[in-house]
Design a protein around this motif. Structure first.
Motif, PDB file in Angstrom:
ATOM      1  N   GLU A 246      24.368  39.614  75.018  1.00 52.97           N
ATOM      2  CA  GLU A 246      24.201  38.360  74.282  1.00 52.97           C
ATOM      3  C   GLU A 246      24.447  38.621  72.795  1.00 52.97           C
ATOM      4  O   GLU A 246      24.222  39.734  72.315  1.00 52.97           O
ATOM      5  N   PRO A 247      24.852  37.624  72.052  1.00 51.29           N
ATOM      6  CA  PRO A 247      25.020  37.811  70.604  1.00 51.29           C
ATOM      7  C   PRO A 247      23.708  38.200  69.939  1.00 51.29           C
ATOM      8  O   PRO A 247      22.677  37.583  70.220  1.00 51.29           O
ATOM      9  N   GLN A 248      23.732  39.191  69.103  1.00 57.07           N
ATOM     10  CA  GLN A 248      22.546  39.625  68.370  1.00 57.07           C
ATOM     11  C   GLN A 248      22.630  39.229  66.896  1.00 57.07           C
ATOM     12  O   GLN A 248      21.706  39.483  66.125  1.00 57.07           O
ATOM     13  N   GLY A 249      23.723  38.632  66.514  1.00 53.78           N
ATOM     14  CA  GLY A 249      23.977  38.472  65.083  1.00 53.78           C
ATOM     15  C   GLY A 249      23.711  37.089  64.532  1.00 53.78           C
ATOM     16  O   GLY A 249      23.821  36.877  63.331  1.00 53.78           O
ATOM     17  N   GLY A 250      23.351  36.141  65.397  1.00 58.24           N
ATOM     18  CA  GLY A 250      23.091  34.795  64.913  1.00 58.24           C
ATOM     19  C   GLY A 250      24.344  34.127  64.388  1.00 58.24           C
ATOM     20  O   GLY A 250      25.443  34.688  64.448  1.00 58.24           O
TER      21      GLY A 250
ATOM     22  N   PRO B 186      24.422  41.366  63.386  1.00 58.76           N
ATOM     23  CA  PRO B 186      24.273  40.624  62.127  1.00 58.76           C
ATOM     24  C   PRO B 186      25.207  41.118  61.016  1.00 58.76           C
ATOM     25  O   PRO B 186      25.540  42.303  60.950  1.00 58.76           O
ATOM     26  N   VAL B 187      25.575  40.195  60.159  1.00 57.44           N
ATOM     27  CA  VAL B 187      26.349  40.481  58.953  1.00 57.44           C
ATOM     28  C   VAL B 187      25.661  39.796  57.785  1.00 57.44           C
ATOM     29  O   VAL B 187      25.632  38.569  57.720  1.00 57.44           O
TER      30      VAL B 187
ATOM     31  N   LYS C 292      33.876  38.474  58.716  1.00 57.03           N
ATOM     32  CA  LYS C 292      32.740  37.786  58.086  1.00 57.03           C
ATOM     33  C   LYS C 292      32.250  38.548  56.856  1.00 57.03           C
ATOM     34  O   LYS C 292      31.862  37.944  55.852  1.00 57.03           O
ATOM     35  N   LEU C 293      32.258  39.876  56.928  1.00 55.23           N
ATOM     36  CA  LEU C 293      31.922  40.670  55.735  1.00 55.23           C
ATOM     37  C   LEU C 293      32.849  40.299  54.575  1.00 55.23           C
ATOM     38  O   LEU C 293      32.409  40.077  53.442  1.00 55.23           O
ATOM     39  N   ILE C 294      34.138  40.238  54.871  1.00 61.38           N
ATOM     40  CA  ILE C 294      35.110  39.922  53.817  1.00 61.38           C
ATOM     41  C   ILE C 294      34.905  38.503  53.298  1.00 61.38           C
ATOM     42  O   ILE C 294      34.944  38.251  52.095  1.00 61.38           O
TER      43      ILE C 294
END
Lengths: 257, 257, 257, 257, 257, 257
Positions: free
Chosen positions: A223-227, B11-12, B74-76
């Motif tokens: 599952e996505p962990q990054g929101g 997450p980023v 997304k970082l960029i």
């Protein structure tokens, strides 16, 4: 400092020239998996590799690859030495650009340094070299499979053999550092997700030593962990001083349906 | 068939945006060692690899790399979200081409498929992948070393970790075929020169497991074995029918000195 | 067959390393006018040039250029040997891709074989070489002009000198064929328009030995001699069998205003 | 400012269209030696050449080359105007990308500016132009040699002729500066190695005006003059602050055999 | 046939030269969205567009774009006309390659024909042109936003304006064919899936005129309709005659864990 | 985050494999107008587009294009699954590089990101997308026209259809912003030359809604408005400190005739 003797490192004797096969051979002269890639890759690595012993190995092999590039070039020169009108249709590249080798691949694309993989770390470099040797060997096998001239085949067989030798040398060097079967190198250890394997392509899912205990922990339904990511903020939204050029009202972005 | 959820796989969170560092990050979005290279390389291999289990592994990892490409993007995007006039001088790329990621490397060169190594044989493919992972890991270490934002560093550390995981998976898969430490593969065995090593770069000569007995036979002073090559025969020398265009006398090739 | 000795052909001694200047030096390692271009251009020509004497000259110079490439690589290696955090901003290329030379130019673009000019005829090849030497010499002058390290400058001065030597050799070879000042070569003589010069860019028109009698006939106000070209005929206009896919009525090409 | 008249500068009349020959013609539309290269090279030089008279010459010739590019384009348009199903196999490029010219060469590679040589000095530019003309002339000869249509041949013969005219103009301009047979130009004189010639490729060694007295001093057995180069110092060896990421013990670089 | 007058189509007057800004300007000389792309794209289309009226429009605009390319070149020439030592660090490109324009973009990448979109159908061509104009206009706005010289800004403003004019012309031409707001063109009508829209990226799902009734039928949860694909069959599996080279036993593909 | 199911989004069933047709299909896998270009272009735009609704549309379509890329790849895999000796001559690309898809076009040129058009503004992006869809549709029509396998044709017909759907979606989105038929966008209004149209290519001059009243003002005989440009000033003319290297007398630039 480089030196050259006009004799070849190994014999090149084409029996029946074929300009079409000459086109195929360009793959190993000016192509991605060819001898120029190998020679330049190993040699450029030698400038930054600190270990003098590995550096010597890289230079020994690089210089051999230059001599192999010469052999492939001679193969192509012989295969294009008796072109006639018929060759226009089967090998227009040589008819238009001249006989002999060019730094192009079999599709006429220029050799370029994006084919080279190197930089920053000797382990990375040696892994790149094992990969390069595998690519070169693969193309030599493909060429042998479609080759009809025994003399050419014998030369290609030797060149294929040497890729195996070099691969073996690079493997032994990596093994001497303990890095042939250890994925880690460099100065930063992994974080705690290093054992996780994600089942992201579902259907015909398979398990094997590459995604199973004890080395790995398999996540069946990741599952996505990054929101949700932050939305973009247009950097051009600011009000620029526009130096005498009137600034438009920004258009409404949309008439809602 | 592909599916996408807008949440990120991990997450980023950039603390202090820096458009200059955003430029550096392009190396892993549109650069040679970046996530696009990895994703496309593993995925394109899956089309020709016959072994369904290895194919599943390639696809699992490829899909993860697409999600990593998204994270780097997304970082960029975050690092270029607050550009001001100062950014023109330190990151003109984004000022001129727009904020957010582009398929360019940190030097502004377009991503191109010459970065990809694949084709013809699963052993070759897996070796190419171990090399690709080593290159990616190396660039992540370089980026972490020059990164000043903790949030960015944490994300980069995760991405570096995953390259180690993938390298480990590819190594385990190769080992399961007996091909991690065996240079040979494919259908053609080497000829009898396979153990020879040539000392072609002299000075600081070194010996080690990569050029010594029992695996290798070292040739201290190699000599050409191939004799003088055949001279080129100009394929354009023939007398062409010239369709109404008078043919010149061929110029004397040289006034001897 | 190639041989290598680890000593350099000429000394390389950098006094004060500068990673920024290292970036500039890439122009002569992996750039258009650099030593790789020269080495590969002259060497690839040697495969198709029939005249054994010219071939020997080409090979002698090519091998020297490989040794010069090595010198430039060593310059870059020394200039990037003491990079610190400051270098990130002035030479990110080396921080991200590793120290030492790469086959990139000073702008980070990959070397590619489109830089090479060769093929089909020895006169063409030698003219290409005089051009290549002029480009290389020009870049060395530019590098010297912005160089602040005396040791580096001395090496660059030597390399600039050798380009002049090589240019002179190529000129003497061309002159020995009577082709240094004769525009014609090859097997097809010109037609009767060979003396015409057209004044196609008007304003500040100038006359000189390049467009005046007796060698040229100047056309002050040239007019089209070719008439209206035939209009294109769309090759896709034909009615293709469409294999079960209904063919649309062709849309009217325009509603006249 | 540019102007265009739809009539052609010289006639283009294809008798028997051949899509295959149309593919070959791309070499002079979007190929390395083609008219686009010539037109853009001479024209871009005109922006930096200080001498108004040479600038006028460059612009006159550049504009003629644009008109020649148009002629080649019209040749291709006519050769691809009657493609039928058979042509798929002999000229798929046009079937897939459309009839008429494209900025590709005969091998389908995109034209790119790496083909252009220019910059920094008018002598360098003019030498580049003599080289460009020689390449263009060579390709036109190759095309004429494989051409079976008289109308096409007549046009190609004219275009070949004009390359000779332009080469002559560039030679006369260089001669007017005393630079046609003098290798030196620019602001930096050579050092004292300028007369040395090194015999670096041994076997079939030849002597001629290009490596003999009085202009040159021949070194029969050259030796390295530069000594052993400094070893590389890895710029990544320093202890980086690693921002919360634990730094690994550096792996031993090798288990000695 | 082309003609040139040395006067510019519109004035170019740089007040305060800046070599750094000269670098940025390269984006519109040798960059993707620049004037060379526009000029060559519209002009090459004119060779295959059958409709003489549209062809005339394409040629009129193409010729104007050549004159705009000249203006951008003159801007760059003026911005690089007074470079001093400081310029080395802010604009090394010109210091190393010479002042004045080059066919490179602001990042030093060579212009290449992959930037051009054209071929096969006039509707496709005109849509490509509206896109090209939008890209060019966008870059001019970016340049104006970072420009500090009023004279330069005035010229850039004019060039931006003309992109709007050309976009308008292409829109009017498409509208005259009824193809500005009709997605269909060419000879093959769509199949019955033409109204379906798939929700393949979930999260923040939005509805609007682009995916809603009456023009579209929205599929909230799309499922694969294609079943499992056929597995690859390795084309190299066959037993090749290997011309005297012994064929290896094929290695077992894997030792199961 | 990306997910993948191994079933295809739509069926792919090749009846009679043809490696030659497989080569043609590469145009839509690794070619300029292919599915990779579309997928990456729309997806990279989603990182900088601020409007969440448009972003959702871009992501939905991008993900579908990845699934289409997969379909084209499977078509190629099937067409190259039964290559025999005969195929060497009709499809050497697959024989040498391996069966299955590669990120090359039908001419063997590597895919590269110069094919992508995006950045800076959503209107620009959407216009680029309408252009991309038109190019893709055009190539699918070309492929169908030369395709002899009904199963392949059915798949290609579906893919062609979807390009029309996507074009329609992009048109509707642009229309919702009022930008489908309005050439202006962004923050800078045009100057007062916006209605002028210049008759720069004379002969067969045509008038139509694209160059006529009321939207345009036609200039029949345009004249240069910009005067003579400033001459170039060579930036290298200054007297550089030359660090011990003697500066030559500058050569006289010309012996006047």
């Amino acid at each position: 400092m480089f030196f050259h003797r006009k004799e070849l490192i190994q014999p090149v004797n084409v029996g029946t020239p074929s300009a079409l096969f000459g086109t195929f051979l360009l793959e190993q002269f000016g192509g991605a998996t060819g001898e120029l890639t190998a020679a330049l890759q190993y040699w450029v690595q030698s400038f930054h590799v600190e270990d003098a012993e590995i550096r010597d190995m890289l230079q020994d092999i690089a210089v051999e690859e230059f001599s192999h590039l010469e052999m492939v070039g001679k193969l192509i020169a012989q295969h294009t030495s008796k072109m006639d009108q018929a060759s226009v249709f089967e090998a227009p590249l040589f008819k238009l650009k001249g006989g002999g080798p060019h730094f192009l691949d079999s599709q006429g694309s220029c050799w370029n340094a994006a084919y080279i993989q190197e930089g920053g770390n000797v382990v990375r470099d040696l892994r790149a070299n094992i990969s390069a040797e595998a690519g070169a060997r693969q193309t030599y096998e493909a060429l042998i499979n479609v080759c009809e001239d025994e003399g050419t085949k014998k030369t290609l067989h030797h060149l294929l053999t040497r890729e195996i030798t070099h691969a073996n040398m690079f493997m032994k060097a990596l093994a001497s550092m303990g890095k042939l079967d250890d994925p880690m190198f460099g100065n930063i250890p992994p974080d705690d997700t290093v054992k996780l394997v994600f089942n992201l392509s579902t259907g015909e899912d398979a398990r094997g030593p590459w995604n199973d205990k004890p080395d790995f922990e398999y996540i069946e339904n990741p599952e996505p962990q990054g929101g949700m990511p932050m939305p973009p903020i247009n950097p051009d939204d600011e009000h620029h001083a526009s130096g005498g050029i009137a600034v438009m009202e920004k258009p409404k972005t949309r008439k809602k349906g």
